[in-house]
Design a protein around this motif. Sequence first.
Motif, PDB file in Angstrom:
ATOM      1  N   GLN A  61       8.914  16.449   5.617  1.00 48.52           N
ATOM      2  CA  GLN A  61       9.043  17.899   5.536  1.00 48.52           C
ATOM      3  C   GLN A  61       7.709  18.537   5.853  1.00 48.52           C
ATOM      4  O   GLN A  61       6.657  17.923   5.681  1.00 48.52           O
ATOM      5  N   THR A  62       7.769  19.783   6.346  1.00 51.68           N
ATOM      6  CA  THR A  62       6.550  20.510   6.671  1.00 51.68           C
ATOM      7  C   THR A  62       6.822  21.997   6.550  1.00 51.68           C
ATOM      8  O   THR A  62       7.975  22.434   6.468  1.00 51.68           O
ATOM      9  N   ARG A  63       5.765  22.757   6.545  1.00 53.47           N
ATOM     10  CA  ARG A  63       5.857  24.217   6.491  1.00 53.47           C
ATOM     11  C   ARG A  63       5.000  24.755   7.633  1.00 53.47           C
ATOM     12  O   ARG A  63       3.821  24.429   7.739  1.00 53.47           O
ATOM     13  N   ILE A  64       5.618  25.576   8.483  1.00 51.88           N
ATOM     14  CA  ILE A  64       4.936  26.144   9.647  1.00 51.88           C
ATOM     15  C   ILE A  64       5.169  27.649   9.637  1.00 51.88           C
ATOM     16  O   ILE A  64       6.331  28.091   9.635  1.00 51.88           O
ATOM     17  N   GLY A  65       4.102  28.411   9.635  1.00 47.67           N
ATOM     18  CA  GLY A  65       4.234  29.871   9.657  1.00 47.67           C
ATOM     19  C   GLY A  65       5.051  30.416   8.510  1.00 47.67           C
ATOM     20  O   GLY A  65       5.790  31.374   8.687  1.00 47.67           O
ATOM     21  N   GLY A  66       4.952  29.786   7.348  1.00 45.31           N
ATOM     22  CA  GLY A  66       5.685  30.247   6.175  1.00 45.31           C
ATOM     23  C   GLY A  66       7.134  29.798   6.116  1.00 45.31           C
ATOM     24  O   GLY A  66       7.866  30.180   5.207  1.00 45.31           O
ATOM     25  N   VAL A  67       7.569  28.981   7.068  1.00 48.17           N
ATOM     26  CA  VAL A  67       8.949  28.494   7.112  1.00 48.17           C
ATOM     27  C   VAL A  67       8.958  26.985   6.849  1.00 48.17           C
ATOM     28  O   VAL A  67       8.157  26.253   7.433  1.00 48.17           O
ATOM     29  N   SER A  68       9.855  26.544   5.980  1.00 48.70           N
ATOM     30  CA  SER A  68       9.972  25.116   5.675  1.00 48.70           C
ATOM     31  C   SER A  68      10.963  24.447   6.618  1.00 48.70           C
ATOM     32  O   SER A  68      12.009  25.023   6.947  1.00 48.70           O
ATOM     33  N   TYR A  69      10.620  23.230   7.031  1.00 44.71           N
ATOM     34  CA  TYR A  69      11.473  22.431   7.906  1.00 44.71           C
ATOM     35  C   TYR A  69      11.612  21.034   7.316  1.00 44.71           C
ATOM     36  O   TYR A  69      10.663  20.513   6.728  1.00 44.71           O
TER      37      TYR A  69
END
Length: 85
Positions: A21-29
Amino acid sequence: MEKIRFQLADGTVEEFFIEEQTRIGGVSYLLVSDSMEDEASAYILKDVSKDTDPEACYEMLEDEDELQAVYKVFEQMLEDVDFEM
């Protein structure tokens, strides 16, 4: 390995294994797979829930540009793992 239950558009429920899992630009994926076998299919889920939602709500990532960008991040995180999208 942790699992997540995901309801498809037709109402059926699938279980996926959370690979990373990761968070990019305030969005979790989430990077998930449908099996722990070598020939598993991988998918990227995007958190589309609002701050007021009691639990996270994920959708399959379908925007091609966003998919490629997030895929590259996961690819770097998991350099030793071979995933096919």
